[in-house]
Design an enzyme around this catalytic site. Structure first.
Site, PDB file in Angstrom:
ATOM      1  CE  LYS A   1     -71.802  -7.027  11.867  1.00  0.00           C
ATOM      2  NZ  LYS A   1     -71.044  -6.085  11.032  1.00  0.00           N
ATOM      3  CB  THR A   2     -65.896  -7.045  10.813  1.00  0.00           C
ATOM      4  OG1 THR A   2     -67.069  -6.347  11.198  1.00  0.00           O
ATOM      5  CG2 THR A   2     -65.064  -6.161   9.906  1.00  0.00           C
TER       6      THR A   2
ATOM      7  CG  ASP B   1     -71.042  -5.629   7.524  1.00  0.00           C
ATOM      8  OD1 ASP B   1     -71.526  -6.563   8.207  1.00  0.00           O
ATOM      9  OD2 ASP B   1     -70.402  -4.689   8.019  1.00  0.00           O
ATOM     10  CD  GLU B   2     -74.339  -4.226  10.593  1.00  0.00           C
ATOM     11  OE1 GLU B   2     -75.338  -4.922  10.869  1.00  0.00           O
ATOM     12  OE2 GLU B   2     -73.532  -3.857  11.459  1.00  0.00           O
TER      13      GLU B   2
ATOM     14  CD  GLN C   1     -76.763  -6.909  16.400  1.00  0.00           C
ATOM     15  OE1 GLN C   1     -76.224  -5.852  16.721  1.00  0.00           O
ATOM     16  NE2 GLN C   1     -76.070  -7.975  16.063  1.00  0.00           N
TER      17      GLN C   1
ATOM     18  NE  ARG D   1     -74.571  -3.251  20.806  1.00  0.00           N
ATOM     19  CZ  ARG D   1     -74.153  -4.044  19.831  1.00  0.00           C
ATOM     20  NH1 ARG D   1     -73.034  -3.785  19.205  1.00  0.00           N
ATOM     21  NH2 ARG D   1     -74.821  -5.122  19.502  1.00  0.00           N
TER      22      ARG D   1
END
Length: 668
Positions: A29-30, A214-215, A245, A603
């Site tokens: 995504k980044t 973002d997020e 998330q 993770r």
């Protein structure tokens, strides 16, 4: 662009519609956000008209670094990449006059907020109880995050919330008088400003012509209002998020904002990023199976081309001491067998208290470790207090320092006096300290208040003068005695041991400042102002620095692990009452706990081990534990319950070799 997959490319190129990118864990995504910034610039939108916002300084720094590799210095000039709160602060500083503030806004942290609330309660805020200050502080924050003003709170508060609503009103009035804002105001005040001043909103909409968020699943109601106002009716935005998330409901996050977008922007396009570039296929299969138990507005399934991978292991232990020892032994053995580095391993847990036994086991085995999110020395209240005194002696116009120490320890200067002081300083555009000596203010105060303020300012001036002329640190040590700081700590600490520990921190601070003043070369001693400015810079750098673990095992909570990845992950304490947490079981909030477990699982890159205890000590009693319901929701074929079968003799022999090799390394 050629290196992006087809979904990522679509997300980058979609600019004519408002866009929601549902980005699964590890789906790049980044990269999509940074590539989109570069694409917009190359398509003719000047960087100064683009803003990308996220939630942490670390994420903002990473984004800036990546964009700077895609564009040259000229192309990138004027680009805004920041946290929501930094953007809010920028808006407030530029528009302070419209809001009726002085230019030098003071920012209150959580401790400053608590101090002011306690002061208001002590001086008679309606029906408030000093023992409930923590709850009031939380409630005020929740109201601000839910876009509830003091007027609304007073109108709609339940009987139980009424004291907090009155306190909220008093608190806002005092903040304004002090020319101060708190962390939540950095979003709330820009929203109120834009709603009430159309010309100011238009100016900022012209400045920010394209917004990237973002997020997005972590936004609260007020943050969503800010996004809507800046993006305007056309919806010139891309928001990137993952409802699976969303783990910050306790902080006001609203995953429902994903659904709200569709209602507010009928032209909204939704693009899903489901290819994961982080984890083995089996880890993703297990994560998908777990999170499928939560209801979804948008369905998605993560997949990977990185191979299927090993079964996920489940270890059971008779108690938490054995759990810590065995997990550390597993890490030592695995490192020896595979030639990995310590930094490849992470131990993740639900609550900070779980780290203690693992720290001990790691220390006993000489394994280096790093605890993410541990408290900075600068964050302790006693360190902030003493540094605020030193800041005021160095610069009497430091309003934040003045407000922190004016009643620490108590000087019987109530909120009414301080409100009048703040209002007078605002009116005259001078600092709070300078306002204390003004005749205009003195006429508005009672005799007692006048005497106390005068006594305080004369004492500050005299102490600052003695520091400059004499033995700096002898005067500082006298000052700490003079104000009775140690007694104040004893009165306010929960235990005598806590007060002692805090005083020891103060002693350590002074010793450290002495060493800083002399410097490594032992030359001319620096002035207090020089030492203080160096400390403030250190504090800012420490807050902003990248947390680098080096070659150490990482220990952290599941919340802190979000956004990170490790080759080998151990999720410990997989028990009912721990994960899911008892509070969430009691309040029926299992879905967020499941998302937290999902974050932990995703993770892991190559191996994942779950661990639980059959018995655990709670409040001095040994209690029986049930394995977490989440283990029961995972596909059985992909789990290996290690402790339920006899270990192969060859494996035992191999582990013996690993321990011996580790012992030799320690000795050498």
């Amino acid at each position: 662009m050629a290196e992006l997959n087809s979904q990522q490319q679509s997300a980058v190129r979609t600019v004519e519609h408002p866009l929601l990118v549902l980005a699964g864990a590890g789906s790049g995504k980044t990269r999509v956000i940074t590539e989109k910034i570069a694409y917009l610039v190359k398509q003719g939108t000047a960087a100064r008209h683009i803003a990308a916002v996220t939630f942490t300084n670390k994420a903002a720094r990473e984004m800036k670094t990546r964009v700077s590799k895609l564009l040259d210095d000229k192309q990138i000039r004027g680009l805004t990449v920041s946290t929501f709160h930094s953007l809010g602060l920028d808006i407030l500083r530029k528009e302070h006059k419209t809001l009726g503030y002085k230019a030098s806004l003071t920012l209150f942290d959580e401790q400053d907020k608590q101090t002011l609330l306690k002061n208001l309660v002590n001086h008679g805020s309606k029906d408030c109880d000093i023992d409930d200050v923590d709850r009031y502080a939380w409630q005020v924050g929740q109201w601000k995050n839910a876009f509830v003003t003091p007027e609304h709170a007073l109108s709609y508060a339940t009987q139980e919330q009424a004291p907090a609503a009155h306190l909220y009103s008093d608190y806002i009035r005092s903040l304004k008088a002090y020319n101060a804002v708190d962390f939540d105001d950095l979003i709330l005040l820009p929203v109120l400003l834009f709603q009430e001043h159309a010309a100011v909103l238009e100016k900022w909409q012209n400045k920010i012509r394209y917004l990237l968020v973002d997020e997005y699943q972590d936004t609260n109601i007020t943050q969503y209002q800010l996004v809507k106002l800046l993006a305007g009716n056309l919806g010139r935005f891309t928001v990137v998020g993952d409802d699976d998330q969303s783990i910050y409901a306790w902080r006001g996050a609203q995953p429902e904002n994903l659904v709200q977008l569709q209602k507010d922007y009928p032209r909204l396009q939704v693009i899903k990023l489901e290819q994961n570039y982080r984890s083995a296929g089996r880890i993703l299969k297990v994560a998908n199976k777990l999170i499928a138990n939560n209801p979804h507005v948008f369905e998605k399934r993560l997949w990977s081309e990185l191979g299927y991978g090993d079964p996920l292991r489940v270890l059971s232990h008779k108690d938490e001491v054995t759990e810590a020892k065995q997990v550390v032994s597993e890490i030592i053995h695995h490192k020896f067998k595979t030639g990995s580095s310590y930094k490849d391993y992470a131990i993740l847990y639900r609550g900070n208290h779980q780290s203690r036994l693992f720290e001990r086991a790691l220390r006993e085995n000489n394994v280096p470790y790093f605890i993410s999110g541990s408290t900075s020395f600068f964050a302790f209240s006693e360190i902030k207090d003493i540094l605020s005194y030193l800041r005021l002696f160095s610069n009497p116009d430091d309003d934040a320092a003045f407000l922190r120490i004016i009643n620490t320890p108590r000087r019987e200067l109530g909120p009414t006096t301080l409100e009048k002081l703040g209002a007078h300083a605002n009116e005259r555009h001078i600092s709070l300290f300078a306002a204390c000596s003004e005749l205009g203010l003195m006429q508005k105060l009672s005799d007692k208040s006048r005497q106390r303020l005068t006594k305080f300012t004369e004492w500050v001036t005299d102490t600052a003068d003695r520091i400059e002329r004499g033995d700096t640190f002898a005067v500082v040590e006298q000052m700490i005695d003079q104000i009775g700081y140690e007694s104040w700590l004893r009165e306010n600490a929960k235990t005598p041991q806590s007060a002692e520990r805090k005083m020891q921190n103060v002693v350590e601070l002074i010793e450290w400042l002495k060493r800083l003043a002399v410097g490594a070369d032992g030359g001319k001693e620096k002035s207090l102002a020089e030492v203080v400015s160096k400390i403030m810079l250190m504090d800012i750098l420490e807050r902003n620095q990248e947390e680098e673990a080096g070659d150490q095992v990482s220990l952290m909570t599941l919340h802190a692990a979000k956004g990170l990845e490790f080759p080998h992950v151990f999720m410990i304490g997989m028990e009912e009452n721990l994960l899911p947490h008892q509070n969430s079981i009691d309040t029926g909030n299992i879905e967020e706990e499941r998302r937290l477990a999902y974050v932990g699982i995703t993770r892991a890159q190559r191996t994942l081990t779950f661990s639980y205890c059959t018995h655990r000590k709670r409040y001095g009693e040994i209690s029986e534990c049930e394995p977490s319901r989440f283990l029961g929701e995972l596909p059985g074929d992909d789990l290996e319950w290690t402790n339920k079968k006899q270990l192969d003799p060859a494996v035992i022999k191999e582990r013996g070799k690993a321990s011996l090799a580790h012992l030799k390394t320690m000795l050498s």
